[in-house]
Design a protein around this motif. Structure first.
Motif, PDB file in Angstrom:
ATOM      1  N   UNK B   8      10.046 -25.437 -77.882  1.00  0.00           N
ATOM      2  CA  UNK B   8       9.635 -25.118 -76.502  1.00  0.00           C
ATOM      3  C   UNK B   8       9.068 -26.366 -75.812  1.00  0.00           C
ATOM      4  N   UNK B   9       8.223 -27.106 -76.541  1.00  0.00           N
ATOM      5  CA  UNK B   9       7.624 -28.312 -75.962  1.00  0.00           C
ATOM      6  C   UNK B   9       8.714 -29.347 -75.675  1.00  0.00           C
ATOM      7  N   UNK B  10       9.639 -29.508 -76.623  1.00  0.00           N
ATOM      8  CA  UNK B  10      10.726 -30.479 -76.451  1.00  0.00           C
ATOM      9  C   UNK B  10      11.585 -30.103 -75.241  1.00  0.00           C
ATOM     10  N   UNK B  11      11.965 -28.844 -75.154  1.00  0.00           N
ATOM     11  CA  UNK B  11      12.827 -28.394 -74.054  1.00  0.00           C
ATOM     12  C   UNK B  11      12.116 -28.494 -72.705  1.00  0.00           C
ATOM     13  N   UNK B  25      14.009 -22.238 -67.452  1.00  0.00           N
ATOM     14  CA  UNK B  25      14.037 -20.772 -67.592  1.00  0.00           C
ATOM     15  C   UNK B  25      14.108 -20.362 -69.045  1.00  0.00           C
ATOM     16  N   UNK B  26      14.892 -21.102 -69.828  1.00  0.00           N
ATOM     17  CA  UNK B  26      15.056 -20.701 -71.228  1.00  0.00           C
ATOM     18  C   UNK B  26      13.733 -20.904 -71.987  1.00  0.00           C
ATOM     19  N   UNK B  27      12.958 -21.938 -71.609  1.00  0.00           N
ATOM     20  CA  UNK B  27      11.627 -22.130 -72.230  1.00  0.00           C
ATOM     21  C   UNK B  27      10.744 -20.913 -71.924  1.00  0.00           C
ATOM     22  N   UNK B  28      10.781 -20.481 -70.655  1.00  0.00           N
ATOM     23  CA  UNK B  28       9.940 -19.354 -70.237  1.00  0.00           C
ATOM     24  C   UNK B  28      10.378 -18.075 -70.954  1.00  0.00           C
ATOM     25  N   UNK B  29      11.723 -17.851 -71.022  1.00  0.00           N
ATOM     26  CA  UNK B  29      12.217 -16.634 -71.674  1.00  0.00           C
ATOM     27  C   UNK B  29      11.896 -16.619 -73.166  1.00  0.00           C
ATOM     28  N   UNK B  80       5.253 -23.315 -71.335  1.00  0.00           N
ATOM     29  CA  UNK B  80       5.698 -22.464 -70.217  1.00  0.00           C
ATOM     30  C   UNK B  80       5.108 -22.971 -68.896  1.00  0.00           C
ATOM     31  N   UNK B  81       3.845 -23.389 -68.915  1.00  0.00           N
ATOM     32  CA  UNK B  81       3.231 -23.939 -67.694  1.00  0.00           C
ATOM     33  C   UNK B  81       3.998 -25.168 -67.200  1.00  0.00           C
ATOM     34  N   UNK B  82       4.382 -26.037 -68.142  1.00  0.00           N
ATOM     35  CA  UNK B  82       5.184 -27.213 -67.763  1.00  0.00           C
ATOM     36  C   UNK B  82       6.490 -26.743 -67.121  1.00  0.00           C
ATOM     37  N   UNK B  83       7.159 -25.780 -67.774  1.00  0.00           N
ATOM     38  CA  UNK B  83       8.449 -25.288 -67.272  1.00  0.00           C
ATOM     39  C   UNK B  83       8.309 -24.669 -65.876  1.00  0.00           C
TER      40      UNK B  83
END
Lengths: 202, 202
Positions: B8-11, B25-29, B80-83
């Protein structure tokens, strides 16, 4: 411990509004006492676990207590973050005039929330615990309002106060999140039902 | 769980650098899966506590595990906050050119730290756990560097990108803090000695 955190949040906000460096320093210094309380509660909890082998409700309560003190200590750290921003900008106030009413309202709201947490822990007050979510929504609303102000064409204070305002808003928002988290742990302990608020809660 | 958080962090960082809305979006999902893992680990831990009444080391390990999953879940939330900042600024990148190298280095560093945490948990590697503090210092240094850039007279991007940069820096710094926290819990479990880093650690 919750009482001390409430005091730290209250003092940090006054220090911010009045650009009071001495009060900001006292918030930073008194965080040591909050950290020590956490250590003391943890040691006592582990000793009870080791010596009395608690099961079921008792064990669950001890584990929940360990997590509540994590939340409370973190709220204390966030009050320290506010105090440090105050110190950085002295003799100016870190909260520019244009957002002072919003920031000051966020500070009061955070203090109210920690005060409620103090009462919720002491009295297992489920109604108060459930009502905390609504107060948290008001905090989120204020944070959005602060962003609207600092990103508007009327913003006249430049980059540094905008960054300070964004970070101060973040710190108060996190204090509120941790307050909701503690309240939800109390709800869970008493009812066995876990409120599902924003993934903040375990 | 640590592996998923690392992903998640990498993406989130790639999504940030490339202004890739689909990846954001995929990180958030995919954060839902991390949250579910947390719930699963918690339920299993409480069931073991209830059914097997573990004592001493076993109980301590279960309690430490509960706190590690809190840290890991929180790291996922921060990704998620970054995304979400990425999504807000599309089709632009939320990281302005002037600080892109710093932000991108913070993102890599955060990913490296979560990867180390994955290994430290799996292998009880104390040397790696102790070395994480130094990596965290590099993160703090990068954060200071980003502030220097955005508060300098040469900053040409205005208020909004400055606020984004400050918040992104804060999120990566917190991911690093939580990584150090998990590493310190492993040190404590293995040695009984608690590293005393910045009050981040219990």
């Amino acid at each position: 411990m919750a009482g001390r955190v409430r005091q730290a949040v209250a003092d940090a906000t006054i220090a911010l509004i009045e650009a009071d460096g001495a009060l900001a320093s006292s918030v930073i210094d008194s965080d040591v006492a909050i950290d020590l309380l956490r250590v003391k509660i943890e040691e006592d909890s582990f000793q009870m676990m080791a010596l009395q082998s608690p099961v079921a409700t008792d064990l669950r309560m001890l584990v929940a207590g360990l997590r509540m003190v994590s939340d409370l200590e973190r709220m204390g750290d966030l009050a320290v973050h506010v105090a440090k921003i105050v110190q950085l900008r002295l003799p100016q106030s870190a909260a520019p005039q244009q957002v002072l009413p919003i920031i000051s309202r966020m500070g009061s709201l955070a203090e109210v929330m920690v005060g409620r947490v103090e009462h919720i822990i002491a009295a297992n007050d489920l109604d108060a615990a459930r009502a905390l979510d609504e107060v948290d929504e008001e905090m989120d609303r204020l944070r959005r309002e602060s962003f609207t102000a600092l990103l508007s064409a009327e913003w006249s204070h430049g980059v540094e106060p905008a960054v300070d305002t964004a970070l101060l808003g973040r710190y108060y928002e996190r204090i509120a999140d941790h307050a909701v988290s503690v309240a939800n742990r109390v709800i869970y302990l008493v009812t066995g039902e876990m409120p599902n608020a924003d993934g903040q809660v375990s």
